[in-house]
Design a protein around this motif. Structure first.
Motif, PDB file in Angstrom:
ATOM      1  N   HIS A 295       0.846  -1.192   0.000  1.00 42.56           N
ATOM      2  CA  HIS A 295       0.000   0.000   0.000  1.00 42.56           C
ATOM      3  C   HIS A 295       0.882   1.243   0.000  1.00 42.56           C
ATOM      4  CE1 HIS A 295       0.802  -0.470   4.351  1.00 42.56           C
ATOM      5  NE2 HIS A 295       0.732   0.858   4.377  1.00 42.56           N
ATOM      6  N   ARG A 317      -4.352   0.645  -1.448  1.00 37.95           N
ATOM      7  CA  ARG A 317      -3.883  -0.734  -1.334  1.00 37.95           C
ATOM      8  C   ARG A 317      -3.928  -1.393  -2.712  1.00 37.95           C
ATOM      9  NH1 ARG A 317      -3.422  -1.653   3.945  1.00 37.95           N
ATOM     10  NH2 ARG A 317      -4.612  -0.280   5.345  1.00 37.95           N
ATOM     11  N   TYR A 318      -2.924  -2.180  -3.006  1.00 33.33           N
ATOM     12  CA  TYR A 318      -2.830  -2.779  -4.331  1.00 33.33           C
ATOM     13  C   TYR A 318      -2.080  -4.102  -4.235  1.00 33.33           C
ATOM     14  CZ  TYR A 318       1.419   0.016  -3.742  1.00 33.33           C
ATOM     15  OH  TYR A 318       2.542   0.614  -3.239  1.00 33.33           O
ATOM     16  N   TYR A 322       3.692  -4.399  -6.521  1.00 33.42           N
ATOM     17  CA  TYR A 322       3.456  -3.375  -7.523  1.00 33.42           C
ATOM     18  C   TYR A 322       4.216  -2.115  -7.120  1.00 33.42           C
ATOM     19  CZ  TYR A 322      -0.135  -5.407 -10.519  1.00 33.42           C
ATOM     20  OH  TYR A 322      -0.803  -6.164 -11.442  1.00 33.42           O
ATOM     21  N   LEU A 324       3.974   1.919  -7.439  1.00 28.01           N
ATOM     22  CA  LEU A 324       3.023   2.970  -7.744  1.00 28.01           C
ATOM     23  C   LEU A 324       3.742   4.284  -7.999  1.00 28.01           C
ATOM     24  CD1 LEU A 324      -0.047   3.544  -7.858  1.00 28.01           C
ATOM     25  CD2 LEU A 324       0.083   4.185  -5.456  1.00 28.01           C
ATOM     26  N   PHE A 340       0.527   2.431 -12.338  1.00 28.95           N
ATOM     27  CA  PHE A 340       1.303   1.347 -11.765  1.00 28.95           C
ATOM     28  C   PHE A 340       2.467   1.068 -12.701  1.00 28.95           C
ATOM     29  CE2 PHE A 340      -2.755   0.617  -9.612  1.00 28.95           C
ATOM     30  CZ  PHE A 340      -2.313   0.433  -8.320  1.00 28.95           C
ATOM     31  N   ALA A 345      -4.442   3.288 -13.602  1.00 28.13           N
ATOM     32  CA  ALA A 345      -5.518   2.940 -12.669  1.00 28.13           C
ATOM     33  C   ALA A 345      -6.207   4.215 -12.209  1.00 28.13           C
ATOM     34  CB  ALA A 345      -4.968   2.170 -11.469  1.00 28.13           C
ATOM     35  N   TYR A 347      -8.295   5.591  -8.928  1.00 29.24           N
ATOM     36  CA  TYR A 347      -8.656   5.347  -7.530  1.00 29.24           C
ATOM     37  C   TYR A 347      -9.808   6.262  -7.148  1.00 29.24           C
ATOM     38  CZ  TYR A 347      -8.398   5.342  -2.433  1.00 29.24           C
ATOM     39  OH  TYR A 347      -8.707   5.253  -1.093  1.00 29.24           O
ATOM     40  N   LEU A 354     -10.283   0.588  -6.908  1.00 22.36           N
ATOM     41  CA  LEU A 354      -9.421   0.812  -8.060  1.00 22.36           C
ATOM     42  C   LEU A 354     -10.072   0.224  -9.300  1.00 22.36           C
ATOM     43  CD1 LEU A 354      -5.868  -0.053  -6.670  1.00 22.36           C
ATOM     44  CD2 LEU A 354      -6.573   2.173  -7.566  1.00 22.36           C
ATOM     45  N   TYR A 356      -9.330  -0.116 -13.723  1.00 16.17           N
ATOM     46  CA  TYR A 356      -8.187  -0.108 -14.626  1.00 16.17           C
ATOM     47  C   TYR A 356      -8.659   0.167 -16.057  1.00 16.17           C
ATOM     48  CZ  TYR A 356      -6.062  -2.374 -10.605  1.00 16.17           C
ATOM     49  OH  TYR A 356      -5.607  -2.658  -9.332  1.00 16.17           O
TER      50      TYR A 356
END
Length: 389
Positions: A295, A317-318, A322, A324, A340, A345, A347, A354, A356
């Motif tokens: 995150h 949070r992902y 990843y 960011l 990303f 993405a 948010y 999220l 995409y």
């Protein structure tokens, strides 16, 4: 050769409504009647209409008459048109860079369409010795640099650019460089700040380029021995970098008006040393990635220069591992455009979700490849007369 005003206006209406197919350029251009040219309207009214017109049509409208060419090319018109574009989300584009390619998408389409097409841009830096990086975008001008000796100021909307010469200090020859790009509103001047580090010996230097004078000057009071991390961000007529010295991180800035260096304190964030600067609206922001890369916290400095005004807006949070990038853009309902490693993405802080948006013709492969994204406003601001290759 004059253009058919009636046909151009028909195309604009078609594009706005999305109900008609894209207009094809006429093979044979026709003369404009006095009625089509709006010659009976006061010049002030014509200007008030044209400042609301997208750039690509204004470039065609320059061919209507000498008066229209002079009007659309005038500094006053360019500035007024820019103010309209800055407040119109449909005039904002996202520059997408991956490998050596630079494409663009309409920002509004990314928020409204699940599938988008990225269009090609003819990058003015051909066959550079190193990868080209976008080092900032202000008022429609984009600064491109290859990290060594190449630097270009480019307006992709009007397809004009300027090669900046003398980028690397002559006494260094071979060096690494970082640069930031911004606008000096007091002197109506676009400026580039370059920070140079010799690859041969411990030699550091900072210099500033002025578009008005088309020249470089050495910056005084520059303190070597500081590591400049990430890309510079332009806020409050200053360029900002996260800097690292003696195990301490802070924000270092330079004012493009008086060319004085300054410092800002970072927010009181929790674990995580992976920090990235960004801009949300007109505020400086910091993205704090946690060590586990699960995150990120997004902080915004609500009152510039006041450490206590740092506010944590939200936590994103992902999926694990990843990477960011800093938030790119805040839409009119509060949604945030993010990048990303290999995708874009959106948010939504209202429901902590999220989504995409798909861009099928932007494919990122390989562990070290990623999308770099930069927000750009469509404008008529001209960096210079076209360069001859």
């Amino acid at each position: 050769m004059k253009l058919s005003m009636k046909r151009l206006l028909t195309e604009m209406k078609s594009e706005a409504s999305h109900r008609r197919p894209k207009w094809r350029r006429l093979r044979k251009r026709t003369e404009i009647s006095s009625k089509d040219s709006m010659g009976c309207l006061p010049e002030e009214l014509i200007a008030a209409i044209l400042v609301r017109v997208p750039v690509k049509y204004l470039l065609q409208f320059k061919c209507v008459s000498k008066n229209w060419f002079n009007l659309i090319s005038s500094p006053e018109f360019v500035k007024t048109h820019l103010s309209f574009s800055a407040n119109d989300y449909t005039r904002h584009i996202s520059l997408l860079q991956f490998r050596e390619d630079i494409k663009y998408c309409s920002v509004s389409s990314l928020f409204h369409n699940s599938v988008n097409e990225a269009l090609d841009l003819d990058c003015p830096m051909k066959n550079p010795p190193q990868r080209v990086y976008i080092s900032g975008s202000v008022n429609g001008l984009v600064c491109l640099a290859d990290g060594f000796s190449g630097l270009v100021l480019w307006n992709p909307s009007i397809r004009k650019f300027k090669k900046v010469f003398g980028f690397v200090p002559t006494q260094m020859r071979e060096c690494w460089s970082k640069c930031g790009f911004g606008y000096d509103e007091v002197h109506d001047d676009y400026k580039v700040v370059g920070i140079f580090s010799s690859m041969i010996k411990a030699n550091f230097e900072a210099a500033i380029y002025s578009l008005n004078s088309d020249s470089w000057r050495t910056l005084e009071d520059f303190k070597p021995g500081v590591s400049y991390c990430g890309e510079a961000k332009f806020v409050n007529h200053k360029l900002h970098w996260i800097t690292f010295r003696r195990r301490r991180m802070r924000i270092t800035s330079i004012d493009l008006v008086d060319e004085k260096w300054g410092k800002l304190e970072l927010p009181s964030y929790n674990k995580g040393r992976d920090l990235k600067l960004g801009v949300l609206g007109s505020d400086l922001s910091v993205l704090c990635n946690n060590d586990e890369r699960t995150h990120s916290d997004v902080w915004v400095m609500k009152e510039y220069g006041v450490k206590a005004s740092w506010t944590k807006l939200y936590t994103i949070r992902y999926p694990e591992n990843y990477e960011l990038s800093p938030p790119l853009f805040t839409y009119n309902k509060g949604e945030i455009l993010l990048a990303f490693k290999s995708t874009l993405a959106i948010y939504d802080p209202k429901n902590d979700s999220l989504t995409y948006p798909e861009v099928p013709n932007v494919e990122v492969t390989g562990f070290y490849n990623r999308i770099e994204a930069e927000l750009c406003i469509e404008s008529l601001v001209c960096p210079d007369l076209p360069n001859e290759d």
